[in-house]
Design a protein around this motif. Sequence first.
Motif, short mmCIF file in Angstrom:
data_model
loop_
_atom_site.label_atom_id
_atom_site.label_comp_id
_atom_site.label_asym_id
_atom_site.label_seq_id
_atom_site.Cartn_x
_atom_site.Cartn_y
_atom_site.Cartn_z
N THR A 193 0.87 -1.17 0.00
CA THR A 193 0.00 0.00 0.00
C THR A 193 0.90 1.22 0.00
O THR A 193 1.86 1.28 0.78
CB THR A 193 -0.92 0.04 1.23
OG1 THR A 193 -1.87 -1.04 1.14
CG2 THR A 193 -1.70 1.34 1.30
N VAL A 209 4.48 0.45 -10.75
CA VAL A 209 3.87 -0.82 -10.35
C VAL A 209 4.65 -1.96 -10.98
O VAL A 209 4.88 -1.96 -12.20
CB VAL A 209 2.40 -0.91 -10.82
CG1 VAL A 209 1.76 -2.21 -10.35
CG2 VAL A 209 1.60 0.29 -10.34
N VAL A 249 -3.20 3.83 -2.39
CA VAL A 249 -3.42 2.81 -3.41
C VAL A 249 -2.82 1.50 -2.91
O VAL A 249 -1.68 1.48 -2.43
CB VAL A 249 -2.78 3.21 -4.76
CG1 VAL A 249 -2.92 2.09 -5.79
CG2 VAL A 249 -3.42 4.49 -5.28
N ALA A 301 -2.20 -2.87 -3.54
CA ALA A 301 -2.19 -4.06 -4.38
C ALA A 301 -3.00 -5.12 -3.65
O ALA A 301 -2.57 -5.63 -2.61
CB ALA A 301 -0.77 -4.54 -4.64
N TYR A 339 -5.19 -6.93 -8.07
CA TYR A 339 -5.64 -5.73 -8.75
C TYR A 339 -5.31 -4.50 -7.91
O TYR A 339 -5.07 -4.59 -6.70
CB TYR A 339 -7.14 -5.79 -9.06
CG TYR A 339 -8.05 -5.93 -7.86
CD1 TYR A 339 -8.56 -4.81 -7.19
CD2 TYR A 339 -8.41 -7.19 -7.37
CE1 TYR A 339 -9.40 -4.93 -6.09
CE2 TYR A 339 -9.26 -7.33 -6.28
CZ TYR A 339 -9.74 -6.20 -5.64
OH TYR A 339 -10.58 -6.33 -4.55
N LEU A 340 -5.32 -3.35 -8.56
CA LEU A 340 -5.08 -2.07 -7.90
C LEU A 340 -6.40 -1.52 -7.36
O LEU A 340 -7.43 -1.59 -8.01
CB LEU A 340 -4.48 -1.06 -8.87
CG LEU A 340 -3.04 -1.31 -9.30
CD1 LEU A 340 -2.69 -0.48 -10.52
CD2 LEU A 340 -2.08 -1.01 -8.16
N PRO A 357 -0.84 -6.20 -9.91
CA PRO A 357 0.27 -5.55 -9.21
C PRO A 357 0.92 -6.41 -8.14
O PRO A 357 0.32 -7.32 -7.59
CB PRO A 357 -0.40 -4.33 -8.58
CG PRO A 357 -1.80 -4.83 -8.28
CD PRO A 357 -2.14 -5.72 -9.44
N LEU A 374 4.69 -1.53 -5.32
CA LEU A 374 4.19 -0.20 -5.67
C LEU A 374 5.09 0.88 -5.11
O LEU A 374 5.73 0.71 -4.07
CB LEU A 374 2.78 0.01 -5.08
CG LEU A 374 1.67 -1.00 -5.35
CD1 LEU A 374 0.41 -0.59 -4.59
CD2 LEU A 374 1.39 -1.12 -6.84
#
Length: 370
Positions: free
Chosen positions: A281, A293, A314, A316, A325-326, A347, A350
């Motif tokens: 995150t 990513v 954001v 993963a 997924y994001l 992903p 990040l």
Amino acid sequence: MPVTPNKLKRTSVVLVGAAFAASTLASVALPASAVEESEAHAPAAGFTVKTFSPAGAESAPDDITRMGDSVYVSFQNDVGPLGEASANGATASTVQQFSLDGKPGKSWQVTGKVDGLTADPEHHRLLLTANEDGNSSFSTLSPDQAKPLTTYTYSGLTHGGGTDAVSVVNGKILVSASAPADTSGPAAYSVALEGTTAKLTPFFGDSATATAANGPQAGKATTLGLTDPDSNTQVPASAPRFKNSFMLDAQADQQLIFTSNPGSGKQALQVLSVAQPLDDTVFAAHSDQTLLVTDPKDNKVFSITGPFKAGEAVSAVVPDAGPSYLANLDLGTGALAAIEDLASIQPKGLMFTGGDEDKQDSQDGKRAGQ
């Protein structure tokens, strides 16, 4: 109760050892071959996606960081979570340097499965951990030195597993205590490098007391029982909640632990519950940052610009069933909202980078929330 690490870990995706011979930066516009390759990742309105594509045998990019004008990516080369050799005999991961526009630079071989990678710009070096489930080691990599790699032996590793993500928070090196034997040990350690030893000191425990940050018990004290400490990061001051905290992801437990005033005598924990297991995150420190990513499924690194807002979180998401997924993470409720325009990306690692960070100091190299 004892924990079986391999049943809990979702980060044992494996990777590569060969250095890049050449690479191209593919974008959603440009050469026909690049267009064809990237169209599956061309989102709807609002985002621009570029691709750092390896040209050799390397596969499955994992952790990612930036220092100065370079991006560094760890490739794990199918090495096992205890450092076991891959099916083709590989026993080392590769750390690969890229320019900001995706051109490959130097690469280094690091024994074991490199799980943690971050920049320490104050000392112009990278910090690495290897082997998340056991037989772990800690290394520093100074890209411009004649002998860039120094590997340290841990002392004080008491939780029965290995180490995973690494962050630098208020000048302290912090690592996740991954794959614990039970819930009685440390969840994270601080690291002091002394000679050839990486001396570990417990930072907080798997069974520490925290305040529930959401759900029906919000505001009440709860005893943690962490079984899977994994990724970690520092929350920027721009975040709407948990500002400047150290965040630890307990992946299989579906919890994020936020430590306010990390490393001080006033340290306090809050726990945010989420509906799905998460890997990394990250948080946008500024509204004009770029999201990088890694996608081990597609064997690429994506550079994404778009309508990211200052403080936006954001994640993963790594479901027990289905592709990763994001998603945007709501720091108030713990809700996860898939970013549909980026749904084709699966992903792993990040980081946010760029924006005011570059304007203030081109040598900063810090990850905003990574």
